[in-house]
Structures are given as C-alpha cells and as structure tokens.
Design an enzyme around this catalytic site. Structure first.
Site, short mmCIF file in Angstrom:
data_model
loop_
_atom_site.label_atom_id
_atom_site.label_comp_id
_atom_site.label_asym_id
_atom_site.label_seq_id
_atom_site.Cartn_x
_atom_site.Cartn_y
_atom_site.Cartn_z
N VAL A 160 -8.35 55.90 -30.47
CA VAL A 160 -7.94 55.84 -31.88
C VAL A 160 -6.89 56.92 -32.18
O VAL A 160 -5.82 56.62 -32.70
CB VAL A 160 -9.16 55.98 -32.81
CG1 VAL A 160 -8.72 55.94 -34.28
CG2 VAL A 160 -10.17 54.87 -32.54
N ASP A 217 -14.78 60.03 -34.90
CA ASP A 217 -15.24 61.20 -35.65
C ASP A 217 -16.50 61.83 -35.07
O ASP A 217 -16.97 62.85 -35.57
CB ASP A 217 -15.48 60.83 -37.12
CG ASP A 217 -14.17 60.48 -37.83
OD1 ASP A 217 -14.23 59.87 -38.91
OD2 ASP A 217 -13.10 60.79 -37.28
N CYS A 221 -0.97 66.25 -39.03
CA CYS A 221 -2.43 66.41 -38.98
C CYS A 221 -2.83 66.85 -37.59
O CYS A 221 -2.25 66.40 -36.60
CB CYS A 221 -3.10 65.08 -39.32
SG CYS A 221 -4.87 65.14 -39.14
N ARG A 275 -14.76 70.87 -45.66
CA ARG A 275 -14.13 69.66 -46.20
C ARG A 275 -15.02 68.44 -46.06
O ARG A 275 -14.89 67.47 -46.80
CB ARG A 275 -12.81 69.36 -45.47
CG ARG A 275 -11.71 70.37 -45.70
CD ARG A 275 -10.43 69.88 -45.03
NE ARG A 275 -10.10 68.53 -45.48
CZ ARG A 275 -9.05 67.85 -45.00
NH1 ARG A 275 -8.30 68.41 -44.06
NH2 ARG A 275 -8.78 66.63 -45.45
N ARG A 307 -0.24 60.52 -37.62
CA ARG A 307 -0.93 59.61 -38.56
C ARG A 307 0.04 59.04 -39.58
O ARG A 307 -0.02 59.38 -40.77
CB ARG A 307 -2.09 60.34 -39.23
CG ARG A 307 -3.12 60.84 -38.24
CD ARG A 307 -4.23 61.59 -38.91
NE ARG A 307 -5.14 60.73 -39.66
CZ ARG A 307 -6.16 61.20 -40.38
NH1 ARG A 307 -6.37 62.50 -40.47
NH2 ARG A 307 -6.96 60.38 -41.03
N ARG A 343 -5.05 63.45 -46.61
CA ARG A 343 -4.30 62.20 -46.43
C ARG A 343 -4.84 61.05 -47.25
O ARG A 343 -4.11 60.18 -47.71
CB ARG A 343 -4.38 61.76 -44.98
CG ARG A 343 -4.07 62.81 -43.95
CD ARG A 343 -4.24 62.22 -42.61
NE ARG A 343 -3.47 61.01 -42.54
CZ ARG A 343 -2.14 61.02 -42.41
NH1 ARG A 343 -1.51 62.17 -42.37
NH2 ARG A 343 -1.46 59.93 -42.35
N LYS A 384 -18.54 60.92 -47.17
CA LYS A 384 -17.21 61.35 -47.61
C LYS A 384 -16.22 60.19 -47.49
O LYS A 384 -15.45 59.90 -48.42
CB LYS A 384 -16.70 62.51 -46.75
CG LYS A 384 -15.20 62.80 -46.90
CD LYS A 384 -14.76 63.94 -46.03
CE LYS A 384 -14.44 63.60 -44.62
NZ LYS A 384 -13.14 62.94 -44.39
N ASN A 385 -16.25 59.48 -46.36
CA ASN A 385 -15.24 58.46 -46.10
C ASN A 385 -15.49 57.14 -46.81
O ASN A 385 -14.72 56.20 -46.67
CB ASN A 385 -15.08 58.26 -44.59
CG ASN A 385 -14.44 59.47 -43.96
OD1 ASN A 385 -13.95 60.36 -44.66
ND2 ASN A 385 -14.47 59.54 -42.64
C1 EPZ Z 1 -10.06 57.23 -41.44
O1 EPZ Z 1 -8.75 57.82 -41.36
C2 EPZ Z 1 -11.04 58.40 -41.61
N1 EPZ Z 1 -10.71 59.13 -42.82
C3 EPZ Z 1 -10.92 59.33 -40.40
O2 EPZ Z 1 -11.93 60.34 -40.53
C4 EPZ Z 1 -11.22 58.55 -39.14
O3 EPZ Z 1 -11.00 59.37 -38.03
C5 EPZ Z 1 -10.28 57.32 -39.04
O4 EPZ Z 1 -10.38 56.52 -40.22
C6 EPZ Z 1 -10.64 56.43 -37.86
O5 EPZ Z 1 -11.96 56.02 -37.91
C7 EPZ Z 1 -11.17 58.65 -44.00
O6 EPZ Z 1 -11.80 57.62 -44.11
C8 EPZ Z 1 -10.83 59.45 -45.22
P1 EPZ Z 1 -6.78 54.93 -39.49
P2 EPZ Z 1 -7.44 56.90 -41.46
O7 EPZ Z 1 -5.77 54.47 -40.47
O8 EPZ Z 1 -7.70 55.80 -42.40
C9 EPZ Z 1 -2.83 54.57 -36.81
C10 EPZ Z 1 -12.84 62.50 -40.68
O9 EPZ Z 1 -13.05 63.30 -39.76
N2 EPZ Z 1 -2.14 54.17 -38.06
O10 EPZ Z 1 -7.93 54.03 -39.18
O11 EPZ Z 1 -6.30 57.79 -41.72
C11 EPZ Z 1 -3.26 56.05 -36.84
O12 EPZ Z 1 -2.22 56.90 -36.48
C12 EPZ Z 1 -11.52 61.71 -40.69
O13 EPZ Z 1 -13.62 62.29 -41.61
C13 EPZ Z 1 -0.80 53.86 -38.00
O14 EPZ Z 1 -0.16 53.91 -36.94
O15 EPZ Z 1 -7.36 56.35 -39.95
C14 EPZ Z 1 -4.42 56.06 -35.86
O16 EPZ Z 1 -3.94 56.20 -34.56
C15 EPZ Z 1 -10.55 62.19 -39.66
N3 EPZ Z 1 -0.17 53.49 -39.15
C16 EPZ Z 1 -5.04 54.68 -36.08
O17 EPZ Z 1 -4.06 53.86 -36.71
C17 EPZ Z 1 -0.83 53.41 -40.37
O18 EPZ Z 1 -0.23 53.06 -41.40
C18 EPZ Z 1 -6.31 54.70 -36.93
O19 EPZ Z 1 -6.03 55.35 -38.14
C19 EPZ Z 1 -2.20 53.73 -40.40
C20 EPZ Z 1 -2.85 54.10 -39.23
#
Ligand code: EPZ
Length: 424
Positions: free
Chosen positions: A334, A312, A122, A404, A127, A98, A29-30
């Site tokens: 994370v 995850d 979320c 999902r 996020r 998202r 998915k990701n």
């Molecule tokens: C991706 O989300 C995955 N989703 C998530 O999987 C996964 O948990 C996450 O990466 C971490 O591995 C998809 O790929 C669609 P991040 P993403 O940006 O990209 C902070 C699942 O269960 N951050 O790596 O949204 C954020 O708040 C889902 O399949 C900022 O502060 O995650 C978090 O604490 C859930 N500002 C950290 O970085 C930003 O602009 C990591 O988030 C972006 C992120």
C-alpha cells in the site's frame, strides 16, 4: 518545541512489561474523520457519538469551524449545526492532516466553489490526491491547481457517471461517495472501490441522513444522488487499528488479555496471523482474548487493502515478529516506503533488512532498550510496543505522532500493566 495548539513536544519512557488485563477500545479515527467531513452536507443539527478525542479530530473540528459550522465536542460526542459560509480551508490546517482534503467536494456542493490546499509530504510515503481530482472532475467539477492550492467550481455533470479507481484508495472512495450522495438525480458507480470497514461506516452514516448508497464493503459502490440530507444522530464504529495495536502489544509481551468494545470480524486477518504464529486467540461477540505465552513462530505477510493485512498494523506486527523463531517477510503493497521504523528497531537490536518494499525480519532472542524516534503515527505505536518488550529502558521521542491517533494511550497501557511515563 511547540507542535500545535501550544502542545509541548514530549517523549515516552518505557520499561520491560508483561501486558495483562482488559482494554476498552475507542471510536475509529479513520471513520470519524470522513464522517465529520461529510457533515458539511447536512444543514440540520447533527450529533456524532463515540468520536475519539484525538489531535486529528480536533484539527477536523477546527476546519469545520473555519468553514462556518458551529461545533461542540464533549464526552466523545460532536454536535454540529449552522451553515457553511467560507469557501477556503487554509494551508495551516490541511498540512496538519491529509484527511482534511475530503472537505473539498462537500464545500463546493454547498457554496458552488471552494479552495483547499494540496496536502504536503508524508513520512509514510508519496500520497498524491490525483484519484480524488480525477473523480471530482467526472462528477462535473472544474478544477485548477495553482501555487499549491486546489480551486474547484461546480459545473454540470452527466446523469450517469462511472468512476474506476486505479487503486482502491480509502480517501478517494470516501470523498467521491460523499460528494456523489448530494448530486441530485445523478447515478454514480465507483469501481475498484476501497472496502475498509470505515468506508462502510461512512455509507451507513450518509444513508441514515437520507442518502441512497449501496455496495460499500465491496469493490463496487452505487450512489443515487439526493436533493437534501437531513440531520440526526450517528455512532461511529470501534477503532480496529487501535484494537490490533493493543492485541499485538499484549501478545508480543507474552501477556494475556481481553480487547473489548470491538467488531472482531474487522480484524479477521490479524487473528489468523496471531494463531498461525503461536498466540492463543478466542473470539467473542464484542471482544477478543489473546494469550501470548508461547514463543512466536515466523510468518510471511502480504500487506494489502482490506480485507488484506492492514498497512496501519504493519509496523506493530513487525515488532511482534522481531523476536519470533525464524525469518519472516513483510511485503508492503500500500505504501511502498513505509519502513521508517526499521532503523529505530535495528537500534534496539532487531535484525531487519528492507529490499524493494519487502522487509526481511530475522528473529532475535530479545530486544534491548534505546533512545528512538517516532516518525509517524503507527511507527511510534510500534516503538512503544518494542519498549515494553525490551530489556532496560527505552525512550520514544516525538510523542505527538501517537497523540494524533490513540485516545488515552497512557492510562490504557497502565491499565494492562505497562510501565510507561510521558515526559514533556
Ligand atoms: C487512509 O489513508 C488512512 N487514513 C490511512 O491511515 C491508511 O494507511 C490508508 O487509508 C490505507 O489503508 C485515513 O483514513 C484518515 P489511500 P488514505 O488513499 O485515504 C495511493 C493512519 O495511520 N493514492 O487508501 O490517504 C496512495 O499514495 C493512516 O491512521 C494515489 O496514488 O490512503 C497509497 O499508495 C495513515 N492517489 C494508496 O493509494 C490518490 O489520489 C492508498 O492510499 C489516492 C491514493
């Protein structure tokens, strides 16, 4: 209650099961979601294979259609063609998922401007998308945020751009790498980039369509922007999180089985943890054998961006450790507040406390069945595993979370002996 697309809200009924047998893993998915978002940059026909049939994938396809693309989805193959016509992605679609925010960069590159809603709250934590916006501005985007909407316009940018991410965000890395790939003649470096296998898969997709990207899979990614990306065919990588979920469910229920059609290297940290906690693990070319016959031992886990232990799989490993011998600790680095599954597990007899982003899990003899609520995708998957481990009957409510992100979850669990019913 209807959730979306007329799907009725339902729940799962589970009974104690020893999960044994073989399970075949779907596409990731990701990886599929950012690749579908990047498809906006390609004018010619595209064929993307091994795409899992999930609610989130269908939402992304709806977004591509809303923007003007013609999209067909059959037998895990997505065929995309046509031009981008509409510059607005409505809130109703973005609020469902998202990852849809990642269409903003490609949309603006195609139409000169674009409007995408700011993703809302979320369950797994705060996020924001500030890193995405910081990076897009560095790539010469003028960005305004008003009334919950992000308005972006393409202006000029330097010939050489360095973007240093404050945290190795997966989404921001993917969004900026995709956008930079079509900034003709511009050299972009993303520092402190996410190294997840899905980021590498996106680089490989873009390069196959004519992009010039190197370094994905390391903390530094280099992109030389090109004038045009051509069409073609690409196969999405297997889903390491789905694979980890099934491996943990087999091991946690004292079962024995083979998780097939995977890239074992993508989960090295999990195989190490399973071995250290008493589960037999044998790694083959495209599959992994797990045997959870032994009593589990406690362990401490540090959840970190890849190649650290994946967030995850945090709820699923917590369930596995809830019946281990001794006390384990899970430090979530994370999503600090990703612990909504804890109260539900405590309702099933687990002994878990959360203090400042760390869960302390005191192993108990067994879990007992109860009515519980899923709060997000991976938490709900973890409660399903708990239902297979527990004495008596368990009801896991809010099925849509798991639909999902897990393709054919009922037949897959039934295929390894899971006593599970899906009621609506
Ligand atoms: C991706 O989300 C995955 N989703 C998530 O999987 C996964 O948990 C996450 O990466 C971490 O591995 C998809 O790929 C669609 P991040 P993403 O940006 O990209 C902070 C699942 O269960 N951050 O790596 O949204 C954020 O708040 C889902 O399949 C900022 O502060 O995650 C978090 O604490 C859930 N500002 C950290 O970085 C930003 O602009 C990591 O988030 C972006 C992120």
């Amino acid at each position: 209650m209807l959730i979306n697309e007329g799907i009725k809200l339902g729940y799962f009924i589970l009974e104690k099961s020893h999960l044994n047998g073989e399970v075949k893993i779907s596409g990731a998915k990701n990886a599929a979601l950012p690749i579908l978002a990047a498809s906006l940059l390609v004018d010619d026909g595209l064929e993307i294979k091994n795409v899992p049939d999930l609610l989130d994938v269908r939402t992304m396809i709806e977004i591509l259609k809303t923007i003007g693309k013609s999209v067909k989805f059959e037998n895990n193959i997505v065929k995309i063609s046509g031009d981008v016509k509409n510059k607005v992605v409505p809130y109703d679609l973005v609020r469902k998922m998202r990852a849809s925010f990642n269409v903003l960069g490609p949309l603006v590159l195609k139409l000169g401007e674009g409007q995408v809603s700011l993703p809302g709250g979320c369950a797994i934590g705060v996020r924001p998308v500030d890193f995405h916006i910081m990076g897009l501005k560095k790539l010469g985007f003028e960005i305004d945020i008003e009334h919950g909407e992000v308005f972006a316009k393409k202006e000029n940018c330097e010939k050489e751009v360095i973007i240093n991410l404050p945290f190795p965000s997966v989404g921001a890395t993917e969004h900026l790498m995709t956008t930079a790939s079509l900034l003709n003649g511009v050299k972009v470096t993303i520092e402190n980039a996410a190294m997840e296998p899905e980021v590498v898969d996106l680089q490989n997709f873009l390069n196959k369509m004519g992009a010039i990207i190197t370094g994905a899979g390391t903390r530094k990614i280099f992109i030389k922007g090109v004038k045009k990306l051509r069409g073609g065919s690409y196969t999405v990588v297997p889903d390491r999180i789905e694979a980890g979920t099934y491996a943990l469910s087999i091991a946690a229920t004292f079962g024995e089985g083979l998780v097939k059609n995977i890239v074992p290297e993508h989960l090295e940290v999990l195989w190490e943890v399973l071995k250290e906690t008493g589960t037999d693990v044998k790694i083959f070319d495209k599959s992994v054998y797990v045997n959870g016959k032994n009593k589990k031992k406690a362990i401490n886990i540090n959840v970190q961006p890849y190649p650290g232990f994946p967030t995850d799989l945090q709820p699923q490993i917590m369930v596995y450790l809830s019946v281990a011998h001794g006390t384990s600790m899970i430090i979530e680095n994370v999503f600090k507040n990703r612990f909504h599954h804890v109260d539900e597990l405590v309702r099933m007899g687990a002994k878990i406390k959360v203090i400042d982003g760390t869960a302390i899990i005191e192993g108990v003899e067994k879990l007992s069945g109860a009515k519980v609520e899923g709060t997000d995708l991976r938490a709900t998957a973890a409660l399903i595993i708990a239902g297979f481990m527990a004495d008596g009957v368990t009801e896991v409510h809010n099925d849509f979370h798991v639909l999902r992100g897990y393709e054919n979850i009922i037949p897959k669990f039934e295929g390894i002996g899971g006593k599970i019913k899906h009621l609506r």
